[in-house]
Write a protein that holds these residues in place. Sequence first.
Motif, PDB file in Angstrom:
ATOM      1  N   THR F 135      26.568  45.762  39.454  1.00  0.00           N
ATOM      2  CA  THR F 135      25.988  44.453  39.794  1.00  0.00           C
ATOM      3  C   THR F 135      25.956  43.463  38.624  1.00  0.00           C
ATOM      4  O   THR F 135      26.080  42.263  38.874  1.00  0.00           O
ATOM      5  CB  THR F 135      24.573  44.610  40.398  1.00  0.00           C
ATOM      6  N   PRO F 136      25.803  43.906  37.360  1.00  0.00           N
ATOM      7  CA  PRO F 136      25.883  42.899  36.295  1.00  0.00           C
ATOM      8  C   PRO F 136      27.214  42.137  36.324  1.00  0.00           C
ATOM      9  O   PRO F 136      27.246  40.916  36.110  1.00  0.00           O
ATOM     10  CB  PRO F 136      25.750  43.726  35.011  1.00  0.00           C
ATOM     11  N   ALA F 137      28.306  42.855  36.620  1.00  0.00           N
ATOM     12  CA  ALA F 137      29.591  42.159  36.723  1.00  0.00           C
ATOM     13  C   ALA F 137      29.552  41.150  37.859  1.00  0.00           C
ATOM     14  O   ALA F 137      30.048  40.026  37.720  1.00  0.00           O
ATOM     15  CB  ALA F 137      30.720  43.158  36.944  1.00  0.00           C
ATOM     16  N   LEU F 138      28.924  41.526  38.981  1.00  0.00           N
ATOM     17  CA  LEU F 138      28.854  40.585  40.102  1.00  0.00           C
ATOM     18  C   LEU F 138      28.113  39.314  39.690  1.00  0.00           C
ATOM     19  O   LEU F 138      28.533  38.199  40.018  1.00  0.00           O
ATOM     20  CB  LEU F 138      28.149  41.233  41.298  1.00  0.00           C
ATOM     21  N   SER F 139      27.011  39.476  38.969  1.00  0.00           N
ATOM     22  CA  SER F 139      26.253  38.293  38.558  1.00  0.00           C
ATOM     23  C   SER F 139      27.058  37.428  37.603  1.00  0.00           C
ATOM     24  O   SER F 139      27.077  36.205  37.716  1.00  0.00           O
ATOM     25  CB  SER F 139      24.943  38.709  37.871  1.00  0.00           C
ATOM     26  N   MET F 140      27.748  38.066  36.666  1.00  0.00           N
ATOM     27  CA  MET F 140      28.482  37.287  35.664  1.00  0.00           C
ATOM     28  C   MET F 140      29.680  36.577  36.279  1.00  0.00           C
ATOM     29  O   MET F 140      29.917  35.390  36.036  1.00  0.00           O
ATOM     30  CB  MET F 140      28.931  38.244  34.551  1.00  0.00           C
ATOM     31  N   ILE F 141      30.433  37.292  37.113  1.00  0.00           N
ATOM     32  CA  ILE F 141      31.574  36.654  37.776  1.00  0.00           C
ATOM     33  C   ILE F 141      31.074  35.528  38.679  1.00  0.00           C
ATOM     34  O   ILE F 141      31.661  34.451  38.743  1.00  0.00           O
ATOM     35  CB  ILE F 141      32.365  37.698  38.602  1.00  0.00           C
ATOM     36  N   GLY F 142      29.970  35.792  39.340  1.00  0.00           N
ATOM     37  CA  GLY F 142      29.395  34.768  40.207  1.00  0.00           C
ATOM     38  C   GLY F 142      28.966  33.549  39.424  1.00  0.00           C
ATOM     39  O   GLY F 142      29.144  32.419  39.875  1.00  0.00           O
ATOM     40  N   ALA F 143      28.404  33.761  38.236  1.00  0.00           N
ATOM     41  CA  ALA F 143      28.003  32.619  37.423  1.00  0.00           C
ATOM     42  C   ALA F 143      29.226  31.780  37.074  1.00  0.00           C
ATOM     43  O   ALA F 143      29.168  30.541  37.050  1.00  0.00           O
ATOM     44  CB  ALA F 143      27.317  33.089  36.146  1.00  0.00           C
ATOM     45  N   LEU F 162      36.129  31.221  46.186  1.00  0.00           N
ATOM     46  CA  LEU F 162      36.656  31.442  44.843  1.00  0.00           C
ATOM     47  C   LEU F 162      36.193  32.777  44.279  1.00  0.00           C
ATOM     48  O   LEU F 162      36.941  33.469  43.592  1.00  0.00           O
ATOM     49  CB  LEU F 162      36.195  30.323  43.901  1.00  0.00           C
ATOM     50  N   VAL F 163      34.946  33.130  44.567  1.00  0.00           N
ATOM     51  CA  VAL F 163      34.346  34.279  43.900  1.00  0.00           C
ATOM     52  C   VAL F 163      34.774  35.599  44.541  1.00  0.00           C
ATOM     53  O   VAL F 163      35.007  36.586  43.854  1.00  0.00           O
ATOM     54  CB  VAL F 163      32.811  34.142  43.901  1.00  0.00           C
ATOM     55  N   LEU F 164      34.897  35.605  45.864  1.00  0.00           N
ATOM     56  CA  LEU F 164      35.152  36.882  46.528  1.00  0.00           C
ATOM     57  C   LEU F 164      36.407  37.596  46.033  1.00  0.00           C
ATOM     58  O   LEU F 164      36.358  38.801  45.763  1.00  0.00           O
ATOM     59  CB  LEU F 164      35.180  36.687  48.040  1.00  0.00           C
ATOM     60  N   PRO F 165      37.546  36.894  45.874  1.00  0.00           N
ATOM     61  CA  PRO F 165      38.705  37.629  45.353  1.00  0.00           C
ATOM     62  C   PRO F 165      38.452  38.214  43.966  1.00  0.00           C
ATOM     63  O   PRO F 165      38.955  39.289  43.642  1.00  0.00           O
ATOM     64  CB  PRO F 165      39.795  36.555  45.289  1.00  0.00           C
ATOM     65  N   LEU F 166      37.624  37.504  43.167  1.00  0.00           N
ATOM     66  CA  LEU F 166      37.334  38.016  41.831  1.00  0.00           C
ATOM     67  C   LEU F 166      36.461  39.269  41.893  1.00  0.00           C
ATOM     68  O   LEU F 166      36.437  40.068  40.963  1.00  0.00           O
ATOM     69  CB  LEU F 166      36.630  36.950  40.994  1.00  0.00           C
ATOM     70  N   TYR F 167      35.738  39.432  42.993  1.00  0.00           N
ATOM     71  CA  TYR F 167      34.874  40.603  43.143  1.00  0.00           C
ATOM     72  C   TYR F 167      35.656  41.855  43.518  1.00  0.00           C
ATOM     73  O   TYR F 167      35.108  42.968  43.443  1.00  0.00           O
ATOM     74  CB  TYR F 167      33.831  40.332  44.239  1.00  0.00           C
ATOM     75  N   ILE F 168      36.883  41.697  43.967  1.00  0.00           N
ATOM     76  CA  ILE F 168      37.596  42.829  44.568  1.00  0.00           C
ATOM     77  C   ILE F 168      37.703  44.053  43.650  1.00  0.00           C
ATOM     78  O   ILE F 168      37.363  45.165  44.077  1.00  0.00           O
ATOM     79  CB  ILE F 168      38.982  42.383  45.085  1.00  0.00           C
ATOM     80  N   PRO F 169      38.157  43.903  42.393  1.00  0.00           N
ATOM     81  CA  PRO F 169      38.276  45.122  41.580  1.00  0.00           C
ATOM     82  C   PRO F 169      36.944  45.847  41.418  1.00  0.00           C
ATOM     83  O   PRO F 169      36.885  47.085  41.557  1.00  0.00           O
ATOM     84  CB  PRO F 169      38.774  44.612  40.222  1.00  0.00           C
ATOM     85  N   THR F 170      35.890  45.099  41.153  1.00  0.00           N
ATOM     86  CA  THR F 170      34.576  45.731  41.003  1.00  0.00           C
ATOM     87  C   THR F 170      34.212  46.491  42.277  1.00  0.00           C
ATOM     88  O   THR F 170      33.755  47.635  42.225  1.00  0.00           O
ATOM     89  CB  THR F 170      33.510  44.663  40.729  1.00  0.00           C
TER      90      THR F 170
END
Lengths: 52, 258, 212, 212, 218, 218
Positions: F135-143, F162-170
């Motif tokens: 989840t820390p990665a989710l918060s940072m990518i989301g920021a 914009l954010v959802l594709p960036l969440y995919i690897p995590t």
Amino acid sequence: MLDLGKYAGAVMSSWGVTILLLVLLGVITWRQSVNARARLKAAEDRRKARNG
Amino acid sequence: MTNAQRTKQADDRWNWLWEWANPVKFMALSGKVLPFAAAIAALTLVPGVIWGFFFTPEADKFGSSVKIIYVHVPTAMMAINIWVMMLVASLIWIVRRHQVSALAAKAAALIGMVMTLAALFTGAIWGEPMWGTYWAWDPRLTSFLILFLFYLGYMALWGAIENPDTAADLTAVLCIVGSVFALLSRYAVNFWNQGLHQGASLSLDKQENVSDVYWFPLVLTLVGFVALFVLLLLIRTRTEVRLRRLHALETRERMIDA
Amino acid sequence: MDLFVENLTVTRGGLPVLEGLEFTLRPGGILILRGPNGSGKTTLLRTLAGLQPPLEGSISLEPEAIAYGAHADGLKATLSVEENLHFWASVYGTHDIAPAVEAFNLKGLLNRASQNLSAGQKRRLGLARLLVTGRPIWLLDEPTVSLDVASVALFADAVRAHVAGGGSALIATHIDMGLEAGIFDVSPFRADPNGAPKVATAFDTDFEGAFE
Amino acid sequence: MDLFVENLTVTRGGLPVLEGLEFTLRPGGILILRGPNGSGKTTLLRTLAGLQPPLEGSISLEPEAIAYGAHADGLKATLSVEENLHFWASVYGTHDIAPAVEAFNLKGLLNRASQNLSAGQKRRLGLARLLVTGRPIWLLDEPTVSLDVASVALFADAVRAHVAGGGSALIATHIDMGLEAGIFDVSPFRADPNGAPKVATAFDTDFEGAFE
Amino acid sequence: MIALLIRDLRLAMRAGGGFGLGLAFFLIVTVLVPFGVGPESATLARIAPGILWVGALLACLLSLDRIFQLDYEDGTLDLLATAPLPMEGAVAVKALAHWLVTGLPLTLSAPVFATLLNLPGTGHIWVFVTLLIGTPALSMIGAFGAALTVGLKRGGLLMSLLVLPLYIPTLIFGAEAATRGTEGMANATPLALMAGITAGSIALLPFAAAAAIRVNLR
Amino acid sequence: MIALLIRDLRLAMRAGGGFGLGLAFFLIVTVLVPFGVGPESATLARIAPGILWVGALLACLLSLDRIFQLDYEDGTLDLLATAPLPMEGAVAVKALAHWLVTGLPLTLSAPVFATLLNLPGTGHIWVFVTLLIGTPALSMIGAFGAALTVGLKRGGLLMSLLVLPLYIPTLIFGAEAATRGTEGMANATPLALMAGITAGSIALLPFAAAAAIRVNLR
Ligand code: HEM
Ligand SMILES: Nc1ncnc2c1ncn2[C@@H]1O[C@H](COP(=O)(O)OP(=O)(O)OP(=O)(O)O)[C@@H](O)[C@H]1O
Ligand SMILES: Nc1ncnc2c1ncn2[C@@H]1O[C@H](COP(=O)(O)OP(=O)(O)OP(=O)(O)O)[C@@H](O)[C@H]1O
Ligand SMILES: [Mg+2]
Ligand SMILES: [Mg+2]
């Protein structure tokens, strides 16, 4: 005409889809280009008219 | 040589290149190049496509469906390469602030997205007879879907921001960060599922002499798609330059009327 | 610290708004910025504060010497007056909010959530923030909006005390606050939207013939 | 159509703001509403327009006769001037936007998206909306904000033409527009927040002693 | 009324109007689920109707704050309230516009996304049919939720909380009908119940929503 | 920095600050899925880790626009940009605050919700551990995504896109590690990769996000 056998549907539809998409892309590109030219020309003319 | 001199010299050496990034010069040059690009595209694409469609034999495993390769592989390769081109253009914009570079990235995005869509559709249609399903969560297929999402987000961000310089900056940052994550996704997806898709090792050119029969027209269509991309990119970038100029004029008009 | 501005051109939406600005602000000095609506005062102040880059020209100071007071006050509605001030004090590493509370007569309001303040009280709190920054150069954008006469006087006193202590202030305003100050009118520097720009941006140069 | 207001009390956030208002507006008449900031002019106009119920008193008209012009113009940023006007014309069942365009000199702007208008131009478009409503009684809340002198004159002409045709207008404003009009100052009607309310709300009556 | 509908549709089509974003979100949720639960097509096919329904519901939900919020912020809602248009009608029209811009595209594209989740052919039809009947209810219920929260800053998450429980019956019947249909079982009952919810929402909720808006404007 | 963190946490706790709304959304998604998918506990248990991850991700996503938007609107961001606080630090602190308010509660409550989805006991632990690392990665990518869209009105849906594709690897590594852990298989590799993404995001994304904010303030 070419006999494609049992894969005729697959070949024709994939070629069709690709060509359709590319043609669409071409048309959009062309229309945007024509549009931009016209609008820019109008704006440049307005500017020239203002500057005398 | 001092550092400053060295940079100066480097600047001189590349000045001829950067000068074309000036919008006025770009318009002049691209206007001249345009007919040649169109000619090259026509001269490679038309024969390549006709050769591939009419004059290639059926393959053992694939039957006549092998003909799909002439629309599938070029679109798939362009889809990836156009994203790489956008990444390079974004980096140039961020580092050297050349407006045309940012606009070229914007102009390329729609072409890239259409190529991605075409690769996805043709692949899916090919998958039905080959694997018995239109869609499987194969890594290569999946990473293409993700690439499509990146194109979508990139274009949506351009569309949402009014100020063109702000939009150029933000989309460039998104493109760079997005590329890293796209690469990560590729590995993640590979890790997550083993695939059905042809590996590059199976590529047709490496097999016996029959493969030349498929290989030559494929190369021709590949070159044709690249030329088509250059042509469309030039037209679209010219449009974007015009729109950018139009934006400047309209902002000015607003200041006068205010 | 002196603030020298030389040949400065500031832009908004990619186009020059004010061109060739020159002025100097010395410690102990107050400069009042004047100009009609939309002439570019806010744009100039934001550029000086380092929020946007100038198109051309030089500003002698780093943004680190500057305290910027904007149209908006940056108050958090659910935090109390004291919490709001304490927050900014710790951001700037000062920590003593008593003088600011004193100067803007906020004593009785310290525990009130800032959403329950009247517009004028909110503004006073926004101005008190300037005192806790401890920075020498104040850039203020219409600081007296929605203040009544008594509060304007408080504010003028605060500015006088600030410059007496070696600070300086650049204030965009339409009213007369009774300060002894130089006046800098931006009108003569307005970019002429019709004429040729003094500084050209990429898409603003002469495109004659480029788009045939 | 006459507008009679009798013994009207209007509230904001549950508390009376103005109490015991009385006035009459007849066809052909213009009434200018005056009062300092925060005195309750906006609240009164919203009550008359039927957007909020009065606490007490009577208004002789149904809201159906009224065209309300608020602080905000209700323009859609991405629609053109023409599309914006046409929309309101069809809502009110009129359909002819030409006179409105004429009166506020919007001809040259018809195809401009309203987000690209300057503040003054936006305001002119907002006022042109009044003409396409076809309604007899105009209630206007600071209609001249951000208009320059020439546009204020256009607006005054439009109001004169409107009342000459048998309409009437109630206008809250701080400036003098050169209209021949009655003046109605709301200050004498302000509810005294310290004193006993003339009209009691549910939690305002005799709670004295209830919370010991 | 027609004017309002046309205006809302036009606004959605213009730059920044949000047309297509709901669709994109739906696509992304559909893509994310296999990443979460794994790629086996048998599992995916089983949960596909449910996931598509949940995805459509979330996509609807996230676009709700556009229904009234922008009109509230720029003053249009005030002016509409004083216009000769009953607020109930305006609410119904705006819910319809929301459906045309969000629900309908979702429904039309659901079969494509169903392919991604390896849903068999009959499932495509049932997902399409249930969404077609159910999404109007989602838009109308959502408009009610949006009306309740129209005066709040950043009320989006709160609105989600208010609206989601109201969505549950539609979701249950819709997903149930789609799943049963896919497996070849009888699904007339859940279909009828869902249609009932849709009809009831459209008939009654405009009044509640209009009342909520009037209160919020006060 | 500490002051900023304390302020953000305090704001979240106050009325309307949004603390707990993410959690509520998580709960609702977890509850909706059984309604959509059907109640068989075997199926549910299989997809439970994936669903919990997708739910946590969506809950994170919906609370993202609070990170910068309110500060942008009331002018705080302008003032912070001129304050002696590097913007990179401010971004990191705000992402941390978002994690403390959203990611951490989600992680802590995930085992409870896992029970709702019939996840067996070992699964609880793994869902908890993977969420804690991920989840820390989710918060940072989301920021980062929030920083890109901070200047836009109603940019929420665009930001999701914009954010959802960036969440995919995590998501992939997280859900994979949780699933494998639940089934008793080795999951050190996905865990390590996910930790790598978290570390990399925290190290690099503040710079990108700060650059985006500066551009947006311009
Ligand atoms: C939606 C489904 C599909 C997608 C997204 C997809 C994508 C791709 C990509 C990205 C490439 C690589 C191009 C390159 O970089 O060289 C490729 C190549 C290729 N694909 Fe597909 N593909 C799909 C389905 C299929 C199917 C079903 C088949 C046939 C069974 C197939 C056969 C091939 C072949 C033969 C190549 C050339 C391999 C090579 O020379 O490297 N693809 N595809
Ligand atoms: N977001 C924007 N995009 C493009 N141009 C803008 C924008 N905001 C303002 N402008 C224009 O920039 C010019 C300068 O505006 P600025 O806000 O600096 O004026 P100002 O002197 O502060 O006015 P005021 O006294 O009203 O505060 C104006 O002509 C205005 O129309
Ligand atoms: N949302 C609100 N909740 C509670 N009270 C409010 C609210 N908005 C305004 N008020 C209070 O109601 C009173 C009347 O406000 P109103 O807007 O009617 O004044 P006004 O005469 O229109 O002022 P102006 O000249 O500034 O427009 C003011 O004292 C104000 O503080
Ligand atoms: Mg200003
Ligand atoms: Mg008012």
